[in-house]
Design an enzyme around this catalytic site. Structure first.
Site, PDB file in Angstrom:
ATOM      1  N   ASP A 314       0.852  -1.180   0.000  1.00 45.46           N
ATOM      2  CA  ASP A 314       0.000   0.000   0.000  1.00 45.46           C
ATOM      3  C   ASP A 314       0.892   1.236   0.000  1.00 45.46           C
ATOM      4  OD1 ASP A 314      -2.252   1.656   0.131  1.00 45.46           O
ATOM      5  OD2 ASP A 314      -3.248   0.419   1.634  1.00 45.46           O
ATOM      6  N   GLU A 511     -10.285   6.761   4.513  1.00 48.25           N
ATOM      7  CA  GLU A 511      -9.514   6.078   5.548  1.00 48.25           C
ATOM      8  C   GLU A 511      -8.938   7.044   6.577  1.00 48.25           C
ATOM      9  OE1 GLU A 511      -5.794   4.510   3.759  1.00 48.25           O
ATOM     10  OE2 GLU A 511      -6.606   5.343   1.917  1.00 48.25           O
TER      11      GLU A 511
END
Length: 757
Positions: A314, A511
């Site tokens: 990520d 997020e």
């Protein structure tokens, strides 16, 4: 204007970089510089007639260490130039959330992509790049693209085929901009609604999430390399939806058996569907960061599950391994040795290249590990056909935001609506001769209806992209004899209105910023609007726009109806379709709805009493909730097959998929039951026999499970009893075994033999 040769250009770039203190890329020889000027199929890797494995072997043998490290490097478009791609042999570029060319149009994206792609082709070996983007609910970074409901709404549809079609439509729009890799789907199993990424999950049960991996089939197509085939990514591996307190990037504290039973099954199903890549989670498992977890990546994912694609980190994920800001050589070594094949180092990609080169030269990362990573990456590039078709496929550019895709999205919106309360049957509303007041901050706001990951990372407010708001959908649906009045705060309502529709809920987030550690109720603006409407004495219908269940138990008695609209996207007409009965409500809760925020986490089977249970969803009187109008496929989807005969042969009325995840002494079974007969089922019982006397069902979900000897039965719950023709339902169980654990050889549904997949 003087045109320089590729060799001269690269030499100039190299000298400039050295002057800036940056390690020089490998030199370009005269032979290499002219190689692509005389491209022929004489080299095996250039010959599309040869098997992919043969082409990969040949190409790997020709690559230098720097070229191999370049393939393992992904940079963000804002921190890299076409010349950088050529010089450093970079294998991938991405757009972060909201990172787009100017102007932000489909054509500009295709133009930008082609500039980067041509730079990759200008390298000595001409290895094409792969471009990644978070197309997580449509091609959501692109203004004008079709924005589909977020995953939590799609989970409510319980319709894997519809989700596959959404994947196909998204792939067409993505391909039309040149992008050939999407960081989707998110296969997280959300277990605490405080988590700010709850809406990225299809639901709280692994069986439900597993059925929705059908989106992979839509994104990648029947096989990689076909028309509008886009590489899919199963993310975030593993357990990101189960962190303590629902903290984003937090710690998932579970036994291995629980991790395997709850969070692994959707990834196993994604591997079964040949997903091309897997992205690692920021989160930890029992205190160890996933980005450095060799057991979960190398042993479990690549070894036990047999994943043969490539693993990507990520965004700056490797930088979290030591807890300090700024990634180090030790973090690079740990991540790559743990099994990460491509590192997303958005701005620090040059530093990553330097660290990895030094680690290989020092023998701390083996050449075999580098070759394995490259083999995985190059295999997918060859399979996608990038060596033959490297530039944007402009034949799909016009599909971005097309009428056909918006019609599909509107249908998905309607099917995602979950009717939670309908006191006195106030819904559906009459379209003619009606007088309706609409209020709420989310009623006329595309940004709020779309949520996070829309045009920008955290989402936005207002007309951020073209679409139909919920208010516009209402106005487009009512007849000319009806009156629709709108005021966001509810000001101006009086008792002359027959109903008030309050469209309220959460404002966009993504997020981290979306975590709710305290209260989970409506904000003061929404509560004031609702008070105004109620004071007028008009029946209040609440349409809740949110990425998760909210704490509304105290207000619910004051509402005549409650419709969970989730985050519907750009096609608000789908919400109006349900409000006015154009389509019946068919959605079922993909998560348990809390009675209060203090219940979090709350999930089916944990003994807590929810306000509304997992699977709850009302229908309209006289309208079966499981028989909505048939799904209309996108233009490129083949027409549906003809209906089966009235008396189907054995095995033609049902199909069962059985997937198993095993650990020492235990296993989980995830089953998808598809009704392939010509009639709906109003109740069902699945039967099968374990081949071994040592196999036992210990715990099940989404069905009532029983076992006698080796014979197992699973009967419907009340919320999934109706199984329409062509519809599917996902169920599952945890089991134990002694000795071997063979698969059942046959299944029956209501006594009829089923085909198996």
């Amino acid at each position: 204007m003087r045109t320089r040769s590729p060799a001269a250009l690269l030499t100039a770039v190299a000298l400039t970089l050295v002057g800036l203190g940056v390690p020089a890329p490998p030199p370009v020889t005269a032979t290499a510089a002219t190689a692509d000027a005389a491209v022929t199929a004489a080299l095996p890797y250039q010959d599309p007639a040869l098997p992919v494995a043969t082409r990969v072997d040949d190409l790997l043998a020709r690559m230098s260490l720097d070229e191999k490290i370049g393939q393992m490097t992904q940079a963000e478009r804002g921190s890299v130039t076409p010349a950088d791609i050529t010089s450093y042999r970079l294998g991938s570029v991405l757009s972060g959330g909201g990172s787009a060319p100017t102007p932000n149009t489909a054509t500009s994206w295709a133009d930008m992509y082609d500039r980067f792609a041509n730079a990759a082709l200008g390298t000595p070996l001409g290895i094409p790049m792969i471009y990644g983007s978070d197309a997580v609910h449509g091609h959501n970074n692109v203004v004008g693209a079709t924005i589909f409901p977020h995953n939590i709404g799609l989970g409510a549809t319980r319709d894997p085929e519809l989700v596959r079609q959404i994947g196909r439509a998204t792939a067409e729009e993505v391909a039309g901009t040149g992008v050939n890799w999407t960081f989707a789907p998110c296969l997280c199993v959300v277990r605490n609604d405080r988590w700010g990424r709850s809406y990225e999950s299809f639901g709280e049960q692994p069986a439900l999430v597993g059925t929705m991996t059908s989106v992979i089939d839509g994104l990648q197509g029947p096989a990689l390399g076909g028309p509008a085939s886009v590489l899919a990514t199963a993310k975030h591996y593993l357990g990101d939806g189960g962190t303590t307190n629902g903290t984003d990037q937090g710690n998932t504290q579970l036994s291995e058996a629980e991790l395997r039973a709850v969070h692994l099954p959707p990834f196993a199903e994604a591997v079964r569907r040949n997903v091309g890549s897997v992205m690692i989670s920021y989160s930890s498992w029992n205190g160890q960061k996933l980005h450095g977890h060799g057991y979960l990546i190398n042993d479990l994912l690549k070894g036990e599950l047999g994943f043969d694609g490539f693993v990507v980190s990520d965004w700056n994920g490797i930088d979290q391994l030591d807890g300090a800001t700024g990634f180090t050589a030790a973090e690079v070594r740990q991540a790559v040795n743990a099994g990460i094949d491509m590192v997303m180092a958005p701005t620090g990609w040059q530093q990553f290249i330097g660290y990895l080169r030094a680690e290989v030269q020092a023998g701390r990362v083996s050449q075999a590990r580098i070759d394995d990573a490259n083999r995985r990456i190059l295999t997918k590039k060859f399979a996608l056909g990038l060596f033959e078709r490297s530039l944007a496929d402009r034949s799909y550019t016009s599909t971005v935001g097309s009428a056909a895709h918006r019609a599909l999205a509107r249908q998905a919106v309607a099917k995602s609506q979950v009717l939670l309360k309908n006191e006195g049957g106030i819904l559906p509303l009459a379209t003619a001769n009606n007088r309706i007041f609409v209020a709420g901050k989310s009623a006329d706001n595309i940004g709020y209806a779309s949520g996070g990951w829309t045009i920008s990372w955290q989402g936005g407010s207002g007309a951020i992209t073209p679409g139909t708001t919920i208010l516009q959908g209402i106005r487009n649906t009512v007849a000319s004899s009806s009156t629709v009045t709108y005021n966001a705060t509810g000001t101006g309502i009086d008792s002359s209105y027959r109903a008030a529709i309050a469209v309220v809920g959460e404002t966009p987030y993504a997020e981290g910023r979306g975590d709710r550690t305290g209260g989970m109720g409506l904000d003061s603006t929404d509560l004031a609007t609702l008070d105004r409407l109620r004071a007028a004495g008009v029946p209040v219908i609440v349409v809740l726009v949110s990425g998760r269940p909210l704490d509304i138990a105290a207000q619910l008695p004051n509402w005549r109806a409650l419709l969970a609209a989730w985050l519907p996207g750009t096609e608000g007409g789908g919400v109006a379709d349900v409000l006015f009965g154009v389509r019946p409500p068919t959605g079922k809760l993909p998560v348990s709805w809390m009675s209060s925020a203090g219940q979090q986490p709350i999930n089916e089977g944990d003994g807590k009493t929810p306000l509304f249970p997992y699977g709850h969803g009302l229908g309209y009187p006289g309208q079966p909730p499981t028989t909505p109008p048939p799904t209309t496929p996108p233009p490129t989807t083949p027409p549906p097959t003809t209906a089966p005969p009235s008396t189907p042969p054995a095995g033609a009325g049902c199909q069962v998929t059985y997937a198993v995840n095993e650990w020492n002494g235990g296993f989980s079974g995830n089953l998808t039951i598809r009704n392939t007969g010509g009639a709906a089922l109003s109740g069902w019982t699945l039967g099968f026999t374990f081949p071994s006397t040592g196999q036992r069902v210990v715990q099940g979900w989404s069905a009532r499970w029983s076992q006698s000897g080796t014979a197992v039965t699973a009967s419907n719950e009340t919320w999934n009893a109706n199984l329409a023709a062509g519809a599917s339902v996902g169920i599952g169980f945890n089991g134990s075994h002694t000795g071997s654990n063979p698969r059942p050889t046959g299944f029956t549904l209501n006594g009829q033999s089923c085909a198996t997949d």
